[in-house]
Design a protein around this motif. Structure first.
Motif, mmCIF file in Angstrom:
data_model
loop_
_atom_site.group_PDB
_atom_site.id
_atom_site.type_symbol
_atom_site.label_atom_id
_atom_site.label_comp_id
_atom_site.label_asym_id
_atom_site.label_seq_id
_atom_site.Cartn_x
_atom_site.Cartn_y
_atom_site.Cartn_z
ATOM 1 N N SER A 1 2.995 13.867 -4.884
ATOM 2 C CA SER A 1 1.875 13.070 -5.404
ATOM 3 C C SER A 1 2.375 11.807 -6.076
ATOM 4 C CB SER A 1 1.053 13.885 -6.408
ATOM 5 O OG SER A 1 0.537 15.054 -5.812
ATOM 6 N N ASP A 2 1.550 10.790 -6.020
ATOM 7 C CA ASP A 2 1.803 9.516 -6.680
ATOM 8 C C ASP A 2 0.670 9.282 -7.667
ATOM 9 O OD1 ASP A 2 2.331 6.959 -7.485
ATOM 10 O OD2 ASP A 2 2.101 6.043 -5.508
ATOM 11 N N ASN A 3 0.969 9.462 -8.966
ATOM 12 C CA ASN A 3 -0.052 9.321 -10.010
ATOM 13 C C ASN A 3 -1.284 10.178 -9.717
ATOM 14 O OD1 ASN A 3 1.378 7.448 -11.638
ATOM 15 N ND2 ASN A 3 0.827 5.808 -10.222
ATOM 16 N N GLY A 4 -1.047 11.412 -9.319
ATOM 17 C CA GLY A 4 -2.127 12.354 -9.072
ATOM 18 C C GLY A 4 -2.726 12.288 -7.681
ATOM 19 N N LYS A 5 -2.371 11.281 -6.896
ATOM 20 C CA LYS A 5 -2.876 11.151 -5.533
ATOM 21 C C LYS A 5 -1.896 11.776 -4.556
ATOM 22 C CE LYS A 5 -4.375 7.772 -2.070
ATOM 23 N NZ LYS A 5 -4.558 6.329 -1.760
ATOM 24 N N VAL A 6 -2.356 12.759 -3.801
ATOM 25 C CA VAL A 6 -1.496 13.447 -2.845
ATOM 26 C C VAL A 6 -1.176 12.510 -1.686
ATOM 27 C CG1 VAL A 6 -1.306 15.365 -1.225
ATOM 28 C CG2 VAL A 6 -2.381 15.724 -3.455
ATOM 29 N N ILE A 7 0.110 12.347 -1.409
ATOM 30 C CA ILE A 7 0.515 11.471 -0.309
ATOM 31 C C ILE A 7 1.258 12.227 0.786
ATOM 32 C CG2 ILE A 7 0.589 9.387 -1.706
ATOM 33 C CD1 ILE A 7 3.584 9.723 -1.964
#
Length: 306
Positions: free
Chosen positions: A291-297
């Motif tokens: 995740s990048d700042n809570g966003k799943v990538i």
């Protein structure tokens, strides 16, 4: 070659695996075969792994299937879309990347040291009026950890439209230095130069969980080290690492990766990635989430050989 264009590749430099290493029979630096049969093995062998990448344009899935010989040595990797099929021949010290249509094959040669870690990886190819010579070297400390890699790419182009006849040679060098502490990789520092001039550099710092990486898994896609950019495609470098061909690997799974990239003007782009895991009843990874700042990538799925 630009570090900023390698988001997934550079974050893949998290050195994630158990202490165990696999020795292979073949290709020492002095070309003498390693004939020992009593070799340490990983606790389990990856048979299938996939990554699902999330973006504003939808999800994309990349997968790979692995095969082994009777000694549990990795012998082939097949990409899920069948676009490239990799085979490893330990007797000839070669890795062959074959396209689905059987054309445009690429053959890599490698050398191993007395601990069966890869010390050199190279290939040559020609396309139209361009010749490319690529060679990566890998250096290990006395404990068996990879501490430095250097990947040099020389491109020679015939200037056929110019008179008199001339050649243009460009040299690209990528150097990565790794720092270790208590059996875990704590930092990786990479510089890239083009024909003698610095083009970019980047630093990566790692934090860890207390979860042992029992499955020898790299829970994010792409290559462990910039020296492995010599290999075409993103589906093979992390799997070669999982077979411990590049020395001892980190004891624990990472929790956070912090990355700093600098272009030739000194401008920095900073990123931070975090990990979550699902484990089976024996503590082996079945899936990972990046995740990048809570966003799943990125999500990974792992299946082991029985």
């Amino acid at each position: 070659m630009n570090i900023d264009m390698r988001t997934f590749r550079l974050i893949g430099m998290a050195l994630l695996a158990i202490m165990a290493s696999v020795n292979f029979t073949a290709c020492s630096n002095d070309n003498e075969p390693n004939t020992g049969d009593d070799v340490p093995v990983t606790q389990k062998y990856i048979e299938y792994r996939s990554y699902t990448y999330s973006s504003d344009y939808g999800d994309r899935i990349e997968s790979a299937e692995l095969s082994y010989d009777e000694k549990n040595r990795l012998t082939s990797i097949k990409e899920g879309d069948n676009s490239i099929y990799y085979t490893i021949d330990y007797s000839s010290c070669t890795i062959t990347a074959s396209s689905f249509y059987g054309d445009n094959n690429r053959v890599y040669t490698f050398k191993l040291n007395d601990k069966s870690y890869i010390t050199e990886l190279s290939y040559k190819e020609s396309f139209n009026d361009i010749e490319k010579d690529c060679k990566a070297t890998f250096t290990y400390n006395d404990e068996g950890y990879l501490i430095k890699s250097v990947c040099e790419v020389n491109e020679k182009q015939e200037m056929i439209e110019q008179a008199p006849f001339s050649e243009k040679i460009d040299t690209y060098i990528t150097t990565t230095n790794h720092e270790w502490k208590d059996g875990n990789l704590v930092s990786s520092k990479t510089t890239e130069s083009e024909s003698g001039s610095l083009s970019s550099k980047g630093n990566i710092y790692y934090q860890y969980t207390n979860i042992p990486n029992k499955g020898n898994i790299q829970p994010c896609s792409s290559s462990f080290d910039s020296g492995l950019f010599v290999i075409v495609g993103d589906d093979i470098p992390d799997l070669l690492m999982s077979c411990s061909l590049f020395g001892k690997l980190s004891k624990y799974l990472p929790s956070i990766i912090n990355r700093q990239n600098y272009n030739y003007n000194g401008v920095s782009n900073d990123y931070s990635y975090s990990f979550d895991y699902l484990l089976d009843e024996n503590g082996f990874i079945t899936s990972s989430t990046l995740s990048d700042n809570g966003k799943v990538i990125e999500k990974g799925t792992f299946i082991y050989k029985n």
